[in-house]
Design a protein around this motif. Structure first.
Motif, short mmCIF file in Angstrom:
data_model
loop_
_atom_site.label_atom_id
_atom_site.label_comp_id
_atom_site.label_asym_id
_atom_site.label_seq_id
_atom_site.Cartn_x
_atom_site.Cartn_y
_atom_site.Cartn_z
N ASP A 101 0.66 -1.22 0.04
CA ASP A 101 0.11 -0.05 0.10
C ASP A 101 0.87 1.12 0.11
O ASP A 101 -0.03 2.32 -0.03
CB ASP A 101 -0.74 0.21 1.51
CG ASP A 101 -1.99 -0.63 1.38
OD1 ASP A 101 -2.04 -1.81 -0.01
OD2 ASP A 101 -2.34 -2.25 2.79
N ASN A 102 2.06 1.37 -0.24
CA ASN A 102 2.50 2.81 0.47
C ASN A 102 3.09 3.42 -0.89
O ASN A 102 3.53 2.44 -1.89
CB ASN A 102 3.97 1.63 0.13
CG ASN A 102 5.43 3.14 0.61
OD1 ASN A 102 4.79 4.03 0.73
ND2 ASN A 102 6.53 2.77 0.65
N ASP A 103 2.25 3.95 -0.76
CA ASP A 103 2.30 5.70 -1.42
C ASP A 103 3.02 6.60 -1.77
O ASP A 103 2.24 7.91 -1.01
CB ASP A 103 0.69 5.62 -2.35
CG ASP A 103 0.62 6.60 -3.47
OD1 ASP A 103 1.84 7.14 -3.84
OD2 ASP A 103 -0.18 7.13 -3.39
N ASP A 144 4.48 9.24 -3.02
CA ASP A 144 3.83 10.29 -3.92
C ASP A 144 2.68 10.92 -3.65
O ASP A 144 2.41 11.92 -4.09
CB ASP A 144 4.12 10.62 -5.20
CG ASP A 144 5.53 9.52 -4.88
OD1 ASP A 144 6.80 10.46 -4.80
OD2 ASP A 144 6.12 8.88 -6.19
N LEU A 168 -0.14 9.60 -4.77
CA LEU A 168 -0.36 9.06 -6.74
C LEU A 168 -1.76 9.17 -6.71
O LEU A 168 -2.73 9.38 -7.51
CB LEU A 168 0.11 8.19 -6.87
CG LEU A 168 -0.56 7.72 -8.78
CD1 LEU A 168 -0.20 9.06 -9.87
CD2 LEU A 168 0.45 6.52 -8.96
N PHE A 169 -2.53 7.69 -5.02
CA PHE A 169 -3.80 7.36 -4.88
C PHE A 169 -4.63 8.63 -4.42
O PHE A 169 -5.96 8.79 -4.08
CB PHE A 169 -3.94 6.44 -5.26
CG PHE A 169 -3.44 5.22 -5.95
CD1 PHE A 169 -4.54 4.92 -7.19
CD2 PHE A 169 -2.85 4.95 -5.99
CE1 PHE A 169 -3.83 4.68 -8.55
CE2 PHE A 169 -2.04 3.71 -7.75
CZ PHE A 169 -3.01 3.66 -8.58
N GLU A 181 -5.82 9.58 -0.23
CA GLU A 181 -6.26 8.50 0.80
C GLU A 181 -7.91 8.42 0.19
O GLU A 181 -8.16 9.27 -0.25
CB GLU A 181 -6.43 9.36 2.44
CG GLU A 181 -4.81 9.04 2.66
CD GLU A 181 -4.42 9.84 3.98
OE1 GLU A 181 -5.51 9.24 4.68
OE2 GLU A 181 -3.77 10.18 4.35
#
Length: 176
Positions: free
Chosen positions: A100-102, A104, A106-107, A109
């Protein structure tokens, strides 16, 4: 208005967050008690009943449900736990895994998204008779600290306050 400081003693480099708690002025109506039902985890419900029984055996008086709830909220306030309780609740609802590491963003929360399929909520009803003022304070604190609802707020406060159940497993009794 009750000013509250979230995590004043934390060792984080982030500044302390001042949370404004808006409690409506209820006048004499604030002393009127009414029935309230919340949903708590099965574990919290068992510990709640055990706490009342232990208090009765220790002091000769069993605290009412409303007194136990009040003690839990006062305990959380005294120890500045509201912010950490909300974060722990959010983590339980959305555990983060390596996949699940994001970093930047990108998606972004999605706080309302479930992370597991078909999860069954393990909860039970717990009733208590708070005064109108007590209920207003509870709701103001839950709102100020961004808890999803009153039940989640009180379940978290009760979980932090209530002592664990004694371990009565056969293995422990045999070794004891």
């Amino acid at each position: 208005m009750l000013p509250a400081v979230a995590n004043p003693g934390s060792r984080s480099t982030e500044p302390a967050v001042v949370v404004e708690v808006q409690v409506p002025q209820l006048g004499e109506r604030g002393q009127e008690a009414g029935q309230c039902t919340i949903m708590v985890s099965s574990d919290v419900r068992r510990r709640f009943a055990h706490y009342q029984l232990t208090q009765k055996m220790t002091t000769g008086h069993e605290p009412t449900n409303a007194v136990v709830v009040r003690r839990a909220v006062l305990h959380a306030k005294k120890h500045d736990l509201f912010d950490s309780l909300r974060k722990a609740l959010r983590h339980r609802r959305q555990p983060v895994q390596e996949e699940d590491n994001d970093p930047d963003g990108l998606f972004g929360e999605v706080p309302a998204r479930r992370t597991a399929r078909g999860s069954v909520k393990d909860s039970r009803q717990q009733s208590f008779r708070p005064s109108s003022r007590e209920l207003a304070v509870i709701d103001a604190l839950a709102s100020a600290y961004a808890f999803p609802n009153r039940s989640d707020f009180l379940n978290s406060a009760l979980d932090a306050f209530l002592p664990p159940l004694p371990d009565d497993s056969p293995r422990r009794r045999a070794s004891g």
